[in-house]
Motif scaffolding. Structure first.
Motif, PDB file in Angstrom:
ATOM      1  N   SER A 177     116.695  79.441 -72.161  1.00  0.00           N
ATOM      2  CA  SER A 177     115.306  79.318 -71.751  1.00  0.00           C
ATOM      3  C   SER A 177     114.486  80.367 -72.486  1.00  0.00           C
ATOM      4  N   SER A 200     116.278  65.526 -63.909  1.00  0.00           N
ATOM      5  CA  SER A 200     117.257  66.606 -63.976  1.00  0.00           C
ATOM      6  C   SER A 200     118.569  66.171 -64.609  1.00  0.00           C
ATOM      7  N   GLU A 222     118.669  72.668 -67.960  1.00  0.00           N
ATOM      8  CA  GLU A 222     117.632  73.523 -67.382  1.00  0.00           C
ATOM      9  C   GLU A 222     116.914  72.817 -66.241  1.00  0.00           C
ATOM     10  N   TYR A 223     116.595  71.534 -66.430  1.00  0.00           N
ATOM     11  CA  TYR A 223     115.966  70.768 -65.350  1.00  0.00           C
ATOM     12  C   TYR A 223     116.906  70.617 -64.167  1.00  0.00           C
ATOM     13  N   LYS A 238     116.938  73.904 -62.165  1.00  0.00           N
ATOM     14  CA  LYS A 238     115.729  74.072 -61.355  1.00  0.00           C
ATOM     15  C   LYS A 238     115.718  73.121 -60.164  1.00  0.00           C
ATOM     16  N   HIS A 273     115.749  74.180 -56.172  1.00  0.00           N
ATOM     17  CA  HIS A 273     114.768  73.651 -55.230  1.00  0.00           C
ATOM     18  C   HIS A 273     115.445  72.889 -54.089  1.00  0.00           C
ATOM     19  N   LYS A 276     119.518  81.874 -54.832  1.00  0.00           N
ATOM     20  CA  LYS A 276     119.392  82.499 -56.152  1.00  0.00           C
ATOM     21  C   LYS A 276     120.039  83.881 -56.165  1.00  0.00           C
TER      22      LYS A 276
END
Length: 729
Positions: free
Chosen positions: A205, A347, A352-353, A356, A360, A584
């Motif tokens: 990223s 995703s 990366e998608y 994330k 979430h 996280k």
């Protein structure tokens, strides 16, 4: 300007020796200028992989490209990049590069045979063209010719390259490239070895933790900034990073077409046990959630009957914070199976998608689990120590009343700190305050018998709903219990504010000024003599009584502000419990590589090759070349070859948590404390809430019990890890 070529090469392709004479490379060509080209290699496969394929290569590539994200599709198309041939054994050349045990460069002998001169490139070999490309069979040859004529085609050879301690045995070396119909054999090449991103392991990223914060734009930008924006960039790192993060997804889609005929014959007992345990977990969690769902529906039906009564309305206003937190918790309990389901198709195309989306998806239930864990710890502690807690609460409630309020009011009725106050006004205000305190003490005597039940009720709420609900109830109970203090503060502040406003109006009368409420300004005004006389008669007693009123106002303001600060502290704690990204933090402690923030390159080698041969050759027809169709441009120079390894920087624990905590205080304006200070000086009432941000409430869910049980079970089964213990034949 010499052409620049960057080859983004998966590290696992260099960790083992090539198994076949040549392999096919699949990935993306990304170019944002005429002199720069990025070749992102996703994976490689040999010709035998297409033996059992039912679809044509063009259909496979189109379907794989459609499976990628729309951002990547706009930048480039997934295609067959070219070939990677094994290093030939003739015309060997010695090249020594390596890394020793003492972290210094040492040279190890390895063989390289690269026909880089013009004669070697144009020499026709068996099953090769004059440019050096291998001649393929059937549909693969047609697709290669189409790629040469329309876009790009690259020819790479394996270069034996030993790096001790890095598990790298060979690196790719550019032989030549067909660049928009032109044959380029000499250009500046940068080979970047990267680890293929995988979900749950690592990804790349370019964004940082505070990259979303917008910088303040000056009123007038310098001219050089506009010129800088107008220049065409030489590379598109965002597209390259997106392509690398999509490498695993493209390989899975490709193998789904190529390897569809495979079947497993043996299933490991470990996978069977994992599936059985996951099934039992899904059934147990679904049953427990359904029981809780029935209990919540029963409570909701009871509250719906009395929703129109004044008791319901009054309790909702008094216990507003508790009501909001109960709504948040009930919504999280009801909707967790829906939020846990993976419905994001975006995703599936990028690691990366996917990361994330997973953060979430798991943030809500992790917050719920931690909240329930804290609630159970505090709840059982309150249950086993209810008597001690009741005694502590009684002491805490009686000490401010008896020690501070009573003695403070008696002190203010005398001569506080040597100030001479108005005895009559101080006596009236003191007697009113003492009577209100006595009434509250009488009511609190009847509450003592219910305090044990109240503490046990808080404990049960903590066990069932988590820590935030009883904390919100404690905050509201503090407001209710200290209602006499807030009432006395409201009365004194009303008297003080009216007195201040009257003095300000009389002062404007003496100055010949009048406040214009329409224009919000002071205008000149001629007052009569009678108005000046009445103003003088009113101004003197109001000014002399102001110290007495101010002393009482300051005392009750300090008491009320202390209570408000305690309520704000509890409010902030509740918001922080909701906002903390527990999943996280745990993943950062276990695997920090899942939180990249920027990239950096480790230079492995850098060398240059002297060139006195044609650099660019224009081809009319690659399939049947001839000497007349070759247009040569003699350019002598030096081509540079750079080999590096791609690494990522990682976020710290503060960079992960601070953005979430910053969202908590987004509703708190910077002028809040200035407005509060101005309100204290002018006698306006201060709000006891800080206005921190809480999770949004969800609508009430009402579906059949059996359907909700199936929904919970399917959501947990959808999170079951894919077992790779089966053997393929």
């Amino acid at each position: 300007m010499r052409k620049q070529c960057r080859i983004w090469w998966p590290k696992h392709l260099s960790s083992t020796e090539p198994s076949s004479s040549f392999t096919f490379l699949f990935g993306w060509f990304i170019s944002c200028s005429s002199v720069s080209l990025d070749i992102v290699v996703a994976f490689a496969c040999d010709e035998s992989s297409f033996s059992g394929c039912q679809s044509s290569l063009k259909e496979i590539l189109c379907d794989t490209s459609r499976s990628m994200s729309m951002t990547l599709q706009d930048k480039s198309t997934f295609s067959l990049l070219g070939q990677c041939a094994a290093c030939p054994s003739d015309n060997d050349q010695l090249f020594r590069i390596g890394v020793g045990d003492n972290d210094q460069r040492k040279y190890s002998t390895c063989r390289i045979a690269c026909a880089l001169n013009s004669e070697g490139m144009l020499r026709k070999r068996n099953r090769r063209y004059y440019c050096g490309c291998h001649k393929l069979d059937g549909l693969l040859e047609k697709h290669r010719q189409a790629a040469n004529g329309s876009n790009h085609w690259v020819e790479i050879i394996y270069d034996p390259y030993e790096i001790h301690g890095r598990n790298i045995h060979c690196i790719p070396k550019l032989h030549h490239i067909h660049w928009n119909g032109r044959l380029v054999s000499q250009c500046n090449v940068h080979v970047i070895l990267y680890e293929t991103p995988r979900y749950g392991a690592c990804h790349f990223s370019l964004s940082f933790w505070n990259s979303s914060k917008k910088a303040k734009i000056p009123l007038k930008e310098p001219k050089w900034i506009d010129e800088l924006h107008q220049k065409q960039p030489l590379n598109d790192l965002d597209a390259v990073i997106l392509a690398m993060n999509s490498a695993t997804a493209s390989k899975m889609v490709f193998e789904r077409h190529v390897g569809s005929s495979r079947s497993f014959t043996k299933f490991s007992i470990i996978c069977w046990l994992i599936a059985l345990v996951w099934q039992l977990l899904a059934v147990s969690m679904a049953s427990l959630s359904t029981i809780f769902y029935i209990f919540l529906q029963f409570l909701h039906s009871l509250l719906s009957f009395g929703s129109q009564s004044w008791i319901y309305t009054a309790s909702k206003r008094l216990f507003n914070t508790t009501w909001i937190n109960i709504q948040i918790r009930c919504g999280q309990i009801l909707f967790w199976p829906i939020l846990l389901q993976d419905n994001d198709l975006r995703s599936q195309s990028c690691v990366e998608y996917a990361e994330k989306a997973a953060f979430h998806k798991h943030s809500m239930w992790s917050s719920l689990a931690v909240d329930l864990l804290l609630g159970n710890l505090i709840g059982f502690s309150l249950l086993f120590n209810a008597e001690s807690v009741c005694l502590w609460v009684l002491d805490f409630a009686n000490d401010p009343t008896n020690e501070l309020l009573r003695t403070g009011c008696v002190w203010l009725m005398g001569v506080p700190a040597g100030f001479k106050l108005n005895t009559e006004l101080a006596g009236v205000l003191g007697m009113i305050s003492l009577n209100a305190i006595q009434i509250w003490s009488t009511l609190w005597f009847f509450v003592d018998s219910l305090l044990v039940s109240l503490v046990k009720g808080l404990a049960i709420l903590g066990i069932l709903f988590g820590m935030t609900v009883p904390a919100a109830l404690v905050r509201d109970m503090i407001v209710v219990v200290m209602l006499h203090v807030s009432t006395l503060h409201w009365m004194i502040s009303l008297l003080y504010s009216q007195q201040i406003q009257a003095l300000a109006a009389l002062w404007r009368l003496f100055r010949g000024r009048k406040w214009n409420p329409l224009r919000q300004r002071l205008d000149s005004y001629e007052y009569t003599v009678k108005q000046h006389i009445v103003g003088s008669l009113l101004f003197t007693p109001l000014l002399l009584l102001l110290p007495t009123t101010s002393v009482f106002y300051i005392f009750f303001t300090m008491m009320n502000t202390s209570i408000s600060l305690i309520c704000m502290l509890i409010e902030v704690i509740i918001s922080i419990i909701h906002a903390t990204p527990y999943i996280k933090i745990v993943l950062w402690l276990v695997r920090r590589r899942r939180f990249p923030a920027g990239i950096w390159f480790e230079i492995v080698s850098c060398h240059s090759n002297s060139v006195n041969s044609p650099e660019i050759v224009s081809l009319d027809k690659i399939s049947s070349p001839s000497k007349n169709s070759l247009h040569q441009e003699n350019i002598s120079g030096r081509s540079h070859v750079l080999v590096s390894i791609l690494h990522s920087n990682f976020l710290t624990i503060g960079q992960i948590v601070i953005p979430h905590y910053r969202q908590v205080f987004t509703r708190v304006s910077r002028s809040y404390f200035a407005r509060s200070a101005y309100g204290v000086l002018t006698g306006k009432r201060i709000s006891s809430t800080l206005g921190t941000k809480l999770p949004s409430t969800m609508p009430w869910m009402l579906i059949p019990y059996k359907e909700y049980w199936c929904l919970c079970r399917n959501s947990i089964l959808a999170c079951m890890p894919k077992c790779e213990c089966h053997l393929f034949q």
